[in-house]
Design a protein around this motif. Structure first.
Motif, PDB file in Angstrom:
ATOM      1  N   GLY A 144       0.786  -1.216   0.000  1.00 37.87           N
ATOM      2  CA  GLY A 144       0.000   0.000   0.000  1.00 37.87           C
ATOM      3  C   GLY A 144       0.825   1.276   0.000  1.00 37.87           C
ATOM      4  O   GLY A 144       2.066   1.253  -0.012  1.00 37.87           O
ATOM      5  N   PRO A 145       0.162   2.432   0.018  1.00 45.03           N
ATOM      6  CA  PRO A 145       0.838   3.723  -0.106  1.00 45.03           C
ATOM      7  C   PRO A 145       1.905   3.968   0.957  1.00 45.03           C
ATOM      8  O   PRO A 145       2.951   4.549   0.651  1.00 45.03           O
ATOM      9  N   ALA A 146       1.663   3.566   2.198  1.00 38.05           N
ATOM     10  CA  ALA A 146       2.610   3.872   3.271  1.00 38.05           C
ATOM     11  C   ALA A 146       3.979   3.265   3.003  1.00 38.05           C
ATOM     12  O   ALA A 146       5.002   3.952   3.041  1.00 38.05           O
ATOM     13  N   VAL A 147       4.006   1.972   2.727  1.00 38.08           N
ATOM     14  CA  VAL A 147       5.275   1.298   2.464  1.00 38.08           C
ATOM     15  C   VAL A 147       5.879   1.804   1.157  1.00 38.08           C
ATOM     16  O   VAL A 147       7.086   2.062   1.060  1.00 38.08           O
ATOM     17  N   ASN A 148       5.054   1.968   0.138  1.00 36.67           N
ATOM     18  CA  ASN A 148       5.565   2.373  -1.171  1.00 36.67           C
ATOM     19  C   ASN A 148       6.120   3.798  -1.172  1.00 36.67           C
ATOM     20  O   ASN A 148       7.046   4.113  -1.928  1.00 36.67           O
ATOM     21  N   TRP A 149       5.551   4.659  -0.331  1.00 40.27           N
ATOM     22  CA  TRP A 149       6.112   6.004  -0.201  1.00 40.27           C
ATOM     23  C   TRP A 149       7.509   5.933   0.406  1.00 40.27           C
ATOM     24  O   TRP A 149       8.446   6.578  -0.069  1.00 40.27           O
ATOM     25  N   ASP A 150       7.660   5.125   1.450  1.00 36.79           N
ATOM     26  CA  ASP A 150       8.963   4.976   2.095  1.00 36.79           C
ATOM     27  C   ASP A 150       9.997   4.369   1.147  1.00 36.79           C
ATOM     28  O   ASP A 150      11.195   4.642   1.264  1.00 36.79           O
TER      29      ASP A 150
END
Length: 218
Positions: free
Chosen positions: A86-92
């Protein structure tokens, strides 16, 4: 399903203690995708198996890569897009630096093809059987509690991460309800093909299919 999973895992000397709910999977793309037709000719990092086979029906060249290799593959342009969590991991992981578009399903649907990335706690059966019934129950309860906490926490981080993606210039593309119907038509025969490869797989699939056909799910 939990009882069935435990029965199947026992055949391999393992105990499936409990699932841990993580997140949906989304696709980050260097190209805009506004319909299934836009997938034609794209090279996308996807998990193998059924997911890859469905995307191949729409002209996608699927690539299997470990998570650590996704960023450099996107940066070099050796792939056009990548499925990951999801967005959280992929942003990091910096996906916003090497892609511009994020592909979601219709409104209310983050992922068209994998609405949950399910983890679990699985242990050696001999080690599990040495625990007292009270300790086994305690471990199960703690995994269930952790699963809920983990899911709620990651969703909170997802919302913050989406704000960061949008502020950095990323754009959200959404597939339509018609795309969902077309995608499902391509997926269903593949479900049956994979279910028929193994007797236990067929049992699991039949259980899932019966739930999907229940009136509260239709």
């Amino acid at each position: 399903m939990l009882d069935m999973a435990r029965e199947i895992y026992r055949k391999f000397g393992l105990v499936y203690v409990a699932p841990i709910q993580h997140d949906a999977n989304i696709i980050h793309s260097k190209k805009p995708v506004n319909s299934l037709a836009d997938l034609q000719g794209m090279k996308i990092r996807l998990p193998g198996g059924m997911v890859a086979e469905v995307y191949q029906k729409f002209g996608v060249s699927t690539v299997s890569l470990p998570g650590s290799n996704i960023f450099p593959a996107l940066e070099k342009g050796t792939i056009d897009a990548a499925d990951y969590v999801g967005p959280a991991v992929n942003w990091d992981l910096g996906f916003g630096q090497v892609t511009k578009y994020i592909l979601f399903g219709p409104p209310g649907t983050m992922s068209l093809y994998q609405p949950v990335d399910l983890m679990d706690l699985t242990v050696n059966a001999r080690a599990w059987d040495r625990l007292t019934p009270q300790m086994q129950q305690f471990v199960e309860e703690q995994v269930h509690a952790y699963s809920l906490h983990h899911y709620v926490t990651i969703q909170k981080r997802n919302m913050a991460a989406m704000d960061e993606f949008l502020k950095s210039g990323s754009e959200v593309s959404r597939l339509s309800g018609a795309d969902v119907i077309e995608f499902r038509k391509a997926a269903i025969p593949i479900w049956f093909e994979w279910a028929n490869k193994d007797a236990d797989a067929k049992r699991v699939f039949d259980l899932q299919l019966n739930d999907m056909k229940n009136d509260i799910m239709v």
